[in-house]
Design a protein around this motif. Structure first.
Motif, PDB file in Angstrom:
ATOM      1  N   ASN A  31       0.828  -1.200   0.000  1.00 32.80           N
ATOM      2  CA  ASN A  31       0.000   0.000   0.000  1.00 32.80           C
ATOM      3  C   ASN A  31       0.862   1.250   0.000  1.00 32.80           C
ATOM      4  OD1 ASN A  31      -2.628  -1.397   0.510  1.00 32.80           O
ATOM      5  ND2 ASN A  31      -1.557  -1.983   2.383  1.00 32.80           N
ATOM      6  N   ILE A  32       0.324   2.299  -0.596  1.00 30.97           N
ATOM      7  CA  ILE A  32       0.929   3.623  -0.555  1.00 30.97           C
ATOM      8  C   ILE A  32      -0.168   4.574  -0.112  1.00 30.97           C
ATOM      9  CG2 ILE A  32       2.137   5.414  -1.845  1.00 30.97           C
ATOM     10  CD1 ILE A  32       2.693   3.114  -3.967  1.00 30.97           C
ATOM     11  N   VAL A  33       0.087   5.332   0.939  1.00 32.63           N
ATOM     12  CA  VAL A  33      -0.901   6.259   1.460  1.00 32.63           C
ATOM     13  C   VAL A  33      -0.344   7.666   1.328  1.00 32.63           C
ATOM     14  CG1 VAL A  33      -2.266   6.931   3.473  1.00 32.63           C
ATOM     15  CG2 VAL A  33      -1.727   4.518   3.077  1.00 32.63           C
ATOM     16  N   ALA A  34      -1.104   8.516   0.647  1.00 34.73           N
ATOM     17  CA  ALA A  34      -0.664   9.892   0.415  1.00 34.73           C
ATOM     18  C   ALA A  34      -1.860  10.753   0.036  1.00 34.73           C
ATOM     19  CB  ALA A  34       0.385   9.937  -0.699  1.00 34.73           C
ATOM     20  N   GLY A  35      -1.646  12.049   0.055  1.00 30.80           N
ATOM     21  CA  GLY A  35      -2.662  12.984  -0.390  1.00 30.80           C
ATOM     22  C   GLY A  35      -2.786  12.959  -1.908  1.00 30.80           C
ATOM     23  N   TYR A  36      -3.714  13.736  -2.408  1.00 32.17           N
ATOM     24  CA  TYR A  36      -4.044  13.736  -3.827  1.00 32.17           C
ATOM     25  C   TYR A  36      -2.840  14.043  -4.734  1.00 32.17           C
ATOM     26  CZ  TYR A  36      -6.077  15.186  -8.253  1.00 32.17           C
ATOM     27  OH  TYR A  36      -6.355  15.319  -9.582  1.00 32.17           O
ATOM     28  N   VAL A  37      -2.122  15.118  -4.466  1.00 35.52           N
ATOM     29  CA  VAL A  37      -1.035  15.546  -5.361  1.00 35.52           C
ATOM     30  C   VAL A  37       0.098  14.528  -5.435  1.00 35.52           C
ATOM     31  CG1 VAL A  37       0.718  17.321  -5.772  1.00 35.52           C
ATOM     32  CG2 VAL A  37      -1.625  17.995  -5.183  1.00 35.52           C
ATOM     33  N   PRO A  38       0.676  14.099  -4.298  1.00 31.44           N
ATOM     34  CA  PRO A  38       1.743  13.099  -4.427  1.00 31.44           C
ATOM     35  C   PRO A  38       1.246  11.759  -4.976  1.00 31.44           C
ATOM     36  CG  PRO A  38       1.358  13.605  -2.108  1.00 31.44           C
ATOM     37  CD  PRO A  38       0.527  14.548  -2.913  1.00 31.44           C
ATOM     38  N   LEU A  39       0.006  11.387  -4.625  1.00 35.72           N
ATOM     39  CA  LEU A  39      -0.489  10.095  -5.107  1.00 35.72           C
ATOM     40  C   LEU A  39      -0.722  10.105  -6.614  1.00 35.72           C
ATOM     41  CD1 LEU A  39      -0.976   7.399  -3.674  1.00 35.72           C
ATOM     42  CD2 LEU A  39      -3.398   7.833  -3.986  1.00 35.72           C
ATOM     43  N   CYS A  40      -1.127  11.237  -7.165  1.00 35.07           N
ATOM     44  CA  CYS A  40      -1.275  11.329  -8.626  1.00 35.07           C
ATOM     45  C   CYS A  40       0.067  11.088  -9.317  1.00 35.07           C
ATOM     46  CB  CYS A  40      -1.824  12.695  -9.031  1.00 35.07           C
ATOM     47  SG  CYS A  40      -3.589  12.862  -8.775  1.00 35.07           S
ATOM     48  N   SER A  41       1.120  11.687  -8.798  1.00 35.08           N
ATOM     49  CA  SER A  41       2.461  11.488  -9.366  1.00 35.08           C
ATOM     50  C   SER A  41       2.893  10.030  -9.253  1.00 35.08           C
ATOM     51  CB  SER A  41       3.486  12.371  -8.654  1.00 35.08           C
ATOM     52  OG  SER A  41       3.195  13.725  -8.847  1.00 35.08           O
ATOM     53  N   ILE A  42       2.621   9.426  -8.116  1.00 29.19           N
ATOM     54  CA  ILE A  42       2.986   8.027  -7.890  1.00 29.19           C
ATOM     55  C   ILE A  42       2.204   7.107  -8.824  1.00 29.19           C
ATOM     56  CG2 ILE A  42       2.867   6.155  -6.191  1.00 29.19           C
ATOM     57  CD1 ILE A  42       3.427   8.408  -4.043  1.00 29.19           C
ATOM     58  N   LEU A  43       0.905   7.331  -8.927  1.00 32.46           N
ATOM     59  CA  LEU A  43       0.073   6.505  -9.802  1.00 32.46           C
ATOM     60  C   LEU A  43       0.514   6.627 -11.256  1.00 32.46           C
ATOM     61  CD1 LEU A  43      -2.332   4.643 -10.292  1.00 32.46           C
ATOM     62  CD2 LEU A  43      -3.804   6.673 -10.280  1.00 32.46           C
ATOM     63  N   ASN A  44       0.756   7.837 -11.712  1.00 34.80           N
ATOM     64  CA  ASN A  44       1.238   8.032 -13.089  1.00 34.80           C
ATOM     65  C   ASN A  44       2.541   7.301 -13.340  1.00 34.80           C
ATOM     66  OD1 ASN A  44      -0.842   9.615 -14.179  1.00 34.80           O
ATOM     67  ND2 ASN A  44       0.007  11.474 -13.281  1.00 34.80           N
ATOM     68  N   ALA A  45       3.465   7.362 -12.381  1.00 30.91           N
ATOM     69  CA  ALA A  45       4.761   6.686 -12.541  1.00 30.91           C
ATOM     70  C   ALA A  45       4.600   5.169 -12.591  1.00 30.91           C
ATOM     71  CB  ALA A  45       5.704   7.090 -11.408  1.00 30.91           C
ATOM     72  N   ILE A  46       3.710   4.624 -11.783  1.00 31.29           N
ATOM     73  CA  ILE A  46       3.486   3.168 -11.799  1.00 31.29           C
ATOM     74  C   ILE A  46       2.919   2.735 -13.147  1.00 31.29           C
ATOM     75  CG2 ILE A  46       2.135   1.268 -10.818  1.00 31.29           C
ATOM     76  CD1 ILE A  46       2.312   2.758  -8.106  1.00 31.29           C
ATOM     77  N   VAL A  47       1.924   3.467 -13.632  1.00 36.07           N
ATOM     78  CA  VAL A  47       1.298   3.114 -14.905  1.00 36.07           C
ATOM     79  C   VAL A  47       2.293   3.220 -16.057  1.00 36.07           C
ATOM     80  CG1 VAL A  47      -0.482   3.824 -16.565  1.00 36.07           C
ATOM     81  CG2 VAL A  47      -1.033   3.680 -14.130  1.00 36.07           C
ATOM     82  N   LYS A  48       3.122   4.261 -16.052  1.00 32.76           N
ATOM     83  CA  LYS A  48       4.081   4.474 -17.140  1.00 32.76           C
ATOM     84  C   LYS A  48       5.274   3.524 -17.096  1.00 32.76           C
ATOM     85  CE  LYS A  48       3.144   9.392 -17.654  1.00 32.76           C
ATOM     86  NZ  LYS A  48       3.669  10.756 -17.447  1.00 32.76           N
TER      87      LYS A  48
END
Length: 129
Positions: A31-48
């Motif tokens: 799991n990764i727990v974060a607010g909206y802004v850092p989690l968006c960056s993390i999600l984008n990096a995982i997908v890419k």
């Protein structure tokens, strides 16, 4: 809880993907727990940068639905889930081999999940704010 400072999102993702891919059985969750802004960056990096597929993702800016708290991103079996970390009863309980908790997260989440293995993280560029 131990703390890790990563140079950038890519270093965090590299570590998490490596851990997720090496976990056995494959149904173990990270799991990764974060607010909206850092989690968006993390999600984008995982997908890419990985072969993980989006499964069920609920993630929206607070201007859209008013939700201002953290999100839980879960990796399991090459799939990505994302949900709000808090509901009307408080913070949710997480399960998994490890939960990465962003340093800006509420201590109430950490207290609720104190029995779970957690690692606090932040990025170097955040220290310059």
């Amino acid at each position: 809880m131990k703390k890790r400072i990563f140079p950038n999102v890519d270093h965090l993702i590299s570590e998490i993907i490596s851990l997720a891919d090496s976990s056995s059985p494959s149904v173990q969750e990270i799991n990764i727990v974060a607010g909206y802004v850092p989690l968006c960056s993390i999600l984008n990096a995982i997908v890419k940068n990985s072969d993980y597929q989006l499964c069920n993702v609920k993630l929206s800016d607070f201007h859209v639905d008013g939700y201002r708290d953290e999100y839980i991103l879960t990796l399991s079996d090459k799939r990505i889930w994302c949900q709000e970390a808090k509901n009307d009863k408080g913070y949710l309980w997480v399960d998994g081999i490890l939960t990465y908790v962003h340093s800006d997260c509420s201590s109430a989440f950490v207290i609720k999940n104190r029995e779970q293995p957690m690692l606090e993280f932040e990025f170097i560029y955040e220290e310059e704010k």
